[in-house]
Design a protein around this motif. Structure first.
Motif, PDB file in Angstrom:
ATOM      1  N   ASP A  16       0.885  -1.155   0.000  1.00  0.00           N
ATOM      2  CA  ASP A  16       0.000   0.000   0.000  1.00  0.00           C
ATOM      3  C   ASP A  16       0.924   1.206   0.000  1.00  0.00           C
ATOM      4  N   PHE A  17       0.777   2.072  -1.003  1.00  0.00           N
ATOM      5  CA  PHE A  17       1.657   3.235  -1.027  1.00  0.00           C
ATOM      6  C   PHE A  17       0.893   4.494  -1.361  1.00  0.00           C
ATOM      7  N   CYS A  18       1.376   5.571  -0.788  1.00  0.00           N
ATOM      8  CA  CYS A  18       0.818   6.901  -1.017  1.00  0.00           C
ATOM      9  C   CYS A  18       1.930   7.748  -1.609  1.00  0.00           C
ATOM     10  N   LEU A  19       1.810   8.066  -2.880  1.00  0.00           N
ATOM     11  CA  LEU A  19       2.795   8.848  -3.617  1.00  0.00           C
ATOM     12  C   LEU A  19       2.314  10.293  -3.641  1.00  0.00           C
ATOM     13  N   VAL A  20       3.146  11.207  -3.144  1.00  0.00           N
ATOM     14  CA  VAL A  20       2.758  12.612  -3.052  1.00  0.00           C
ATOM     15  C   VAL A  20       3.714  13.470  -3.884  1.00  0.00           C
ATOM     16  N   PRO A  21       3.256  13.953  -5.044  1.00  0.00           N
ATOM     17  CA  PRO A  21       4.075  14.865  -5.837  1.00  0.00           C
ATOM     18  C   PRO A  21       4.235  16.197  -5.092  1.00  0.00           C
ATOM     19  N   MET A  22       5.432  16.737  -5.116  1.00  0.00           N
ATOM     20  CA  MET A  22       5.691  17.994  -4.409  1.00  0.00           C
ATOM     21  C   MET A  22       6.361  18.986  -5.359  1.00  0.00           C
ATOM     22  N   GLY A  23       6.113  20.264  -5.109  1.00  0.00           N
ATOM     23  CA  GLY A  23       6.753  21.303  -5.906  1.00  0.00           C
ATOM     24  C   GLY A  23       6.109  21.524  -7.257  1.00  0.00           C
ATOM     25  N   THR A  24       4.862  21.097  -7.389  1.00  0.00           N
ATOM     26  CA  THR A  24       4.154  21.301  -8.654  1.00  0.00           C
ATOM     27  C   THR A  24       3.475  22.671  -8.644  1.00  0.00           C
ATOM     28  N   ALA A  25       3.122  23.155  -9.798  1.00  0.00           N
ATOM     29  CA  ALA A  25       2.528  24.491  -9.922  1.00  0.00           C
ATOM     30  C   ALA A  25       1.077  24.540  -9.445  1.00  0.00           C
ATOM     31  N   ALA A  52      -6.326   8.075  -1.326  1.00  0.00           N
ATOM     32  CA  ALA A  52      -5.026   8.438  -0.765  1.00  0.00           C
ATOM     33  C   ALA A  52      -3.950   7.370  -0.917  1.00  0.00           C
ATOM     34  N   SER A  53      -4.243   6.286  -1.638  1.00  0.00           N
ATOM     35  CA  SER A  53      -3.215   5.255  -1.782  1.00  0.00           C
ATOM     36  C   SER A  53      -3.536   4.303  -2.930  1.00  0.00           C
ATOM     37  N   SER A  54      -2.511   3.546  -3.307  1.00  0.00           N
ATOM     38  CA  SER A  54      -2.649   2.473  -4.290  1.00  0.00           C
ATOM     39  C   SER A  54      -2.123   1.204  -3.648  1.00  0.00           C
ATOM     40  N   SER A  55      -2.723   0.078  -3.969  1.00  0.00           N
ATOM     41  CA  SER A  55      -2.366  -1.187  -3.327  1.00  0.00           C
ATOM     42  C   SER A  55      -2.120  -2.282  -4.357  1.00  0.00           C
ATOM     43  N   PRO A  56      -0.910  -2.345  -4.900  1.00  0.00           N
ATOM     44  CA  PRO A  56      -0.589  -3.444  -5.814  1.00  0.00           C
ATOM     45  C   PRO A  56      -0.178  -4.690  -5.041  1.00  0.00           C
ATOM     46  N   GLU A  57      -0.367  -5.850  -5.661  1.00  0.00           N
ATOM     47  CA  GLU A  57       0.090  -7.088  -5.038  1.00  0.00           C
ATOM     48  C   GLU A  57       0.668  -8.000  -6.103  1.00  0.00           C
ATOM     49  N   GLY A  58       1.609  -8.805  -5.674  1.00  0.00           N
ATOM     50  CA  GLY A  58       2.269  -9.729  -6.574  1.00  0.00           C
ATOM     51  C   GLY A  58       3.656 -10.038  -6.056  1.00  0.00           C
ATOM     52  N   ALA A  66       7.001  -1.668  -9.900  1.00  0.00           N
ATOM     53  CA  ALA A  66       5.821  -0.856 -10.225  1.00  0.00           C
ATOM     54  C   ALA A  66       5.854   0.477  -9.480  1.00  0.00           C
ATOM     55  N   ILE A  67       6.233   0.451  -8.218  1.00  0.00           N
ATOM     56  CA  ILE A  67       6.316   1.695  -7.443  1.00  0.00           C
ATOM     57  C   ILE A  67       7.418   2.585  -8.032  1.00  0.00           C
ATOM     58  N   HIS A  68       8.532   1.994  -8.395  1.00  0.00           N
ATOM     59  CA  HIS A  68       9.611   2.741  -9.051  1.00  0.00           C
ATOM     60  C   HIS A  68       9.109   3.370 -10.354  1.00  0.00           C
ATOM     61  N   ASP A  85       5.053   7.106   1.059  1.00  0.00           N
ATOM     62  CA  ASP A  85       4.974   6.197   2.203  1.00  0.00           C
ATOM     63  C   ASP A  85       4.573   4.840   1.658  1.00  0.00           C
ATOM     64  N   ILE A  86       5.276   3.788   2.100  1.00  0.00           N
ATOM     65  CA  ILE A  86       5.005   2.434   1.611  1.00  0.00           C
ATOM     66  C   ILE A  86       4.854   1.491   2.790  1.00  0.00           C
ATOM     67  N   ARG A  87       3.807   0.680   2.747  1.00  0.00           N
ATOM     68  CA  ARG A  87       3.634  -0.443   3.683  1.00  0.00           C
ATOM     69  C   ARG A  87       3.592  -1.698   2.842  1.00  0.00           C
ATOM     70  N   ILE A  88       4.327  -2.713   3.255  1.00  0.00           N
ATOM     71  CA  ILE A  88       4.347  -3.970   2.513  1.00  0.00           C
ATOM     72  C   ILE A  88       4.142  -5.115   3.487  1.00  0.00           C
ATOM     73  N   GLY A  89       3.220  -5.991   3.132  1.00  0.00           N
ATOM     74  CA  GLY A  89       3.001  -7.191   3.928  1.00  0.00           C
ATOM     75  C   GLY A  89       3.384  -8.422   3.122  1.00  0.00           C
ATOM     76  N   THR A  90       4.046  -9.353   3.806  1.00  0.00           N
ATOM     77  CA  THR A  90       4.349 -10.650   3.208  1.00  0.00           C
ATOM     78  C   THR A  90       4.003 -11.712   4.233  1.00  0.00           C
TER      79      THR A  90
END
Length: 120
Positions: A16-25, A52-58, A66-68, A85-90
């Motif tokens: 589960d990750f929340c990617l926040v772009p910063m410094g945009t116009a 507020a987040s995306s949750s890929p699995e695999g 994918a996050i990269h 911010d990234i949370r990963i469960g295995t």
């Protein structure tokens, strides 16, 4: 212990990750989030996204790639900085059928609430 659920012995990850772009116009980040969703769609990974987040699995490696790729795409779209911010469960104590990690977690909670009889 059960082995990871794919042939390469890569851990199966539910992220589960929340990617926040910063410094945009502009104050809205919707265009950047949409770009990340486009990237996730191309990965072939099962994923969900919310406000507020995306949750890929695999496989761990593919999830991290994918996050990269989301970071690279959002930078390419013009965001000079990104905070994520990234949370990963295995788990290795049981098999997880590919694509069912997020659904299984949600279903388990829904089943518990359904026993209460007053939740939909």
């Amino acid at each position: 212990m059960a082995q990871p659920s794919n042939s390469s012995n890569d851990l199966y990850a539910v992220a589960d990750f929340c990617l926040v772009p910063m410094g945009t116009a502009e104050p809205s980040v919707a265009e950047y989030v949409a770009e990340c969703v486009r990237v996730l769609e191309k990965t072939g990974l099962k994923f969900k996204y919310a406000q507020a987040s995306s949750s890929p699995e695999g496989p761990w490696t593919e999830v991290m790639q994918a996050i990269h790729a989301c970071h690279a795409a959002v930078h390419a779209k013009g965001a000079p900085r990104i905070a994520t911010d990234i949370r990963i469960g295995t788990r290795v104590d049981r098999e997880i059928a590919p694509g069912t990690g997020n659904e299984g977690k949600v279903k388990r909670v829904e089943d518990i609430l359904a026993r209460d009889g007053n939740h939909s």
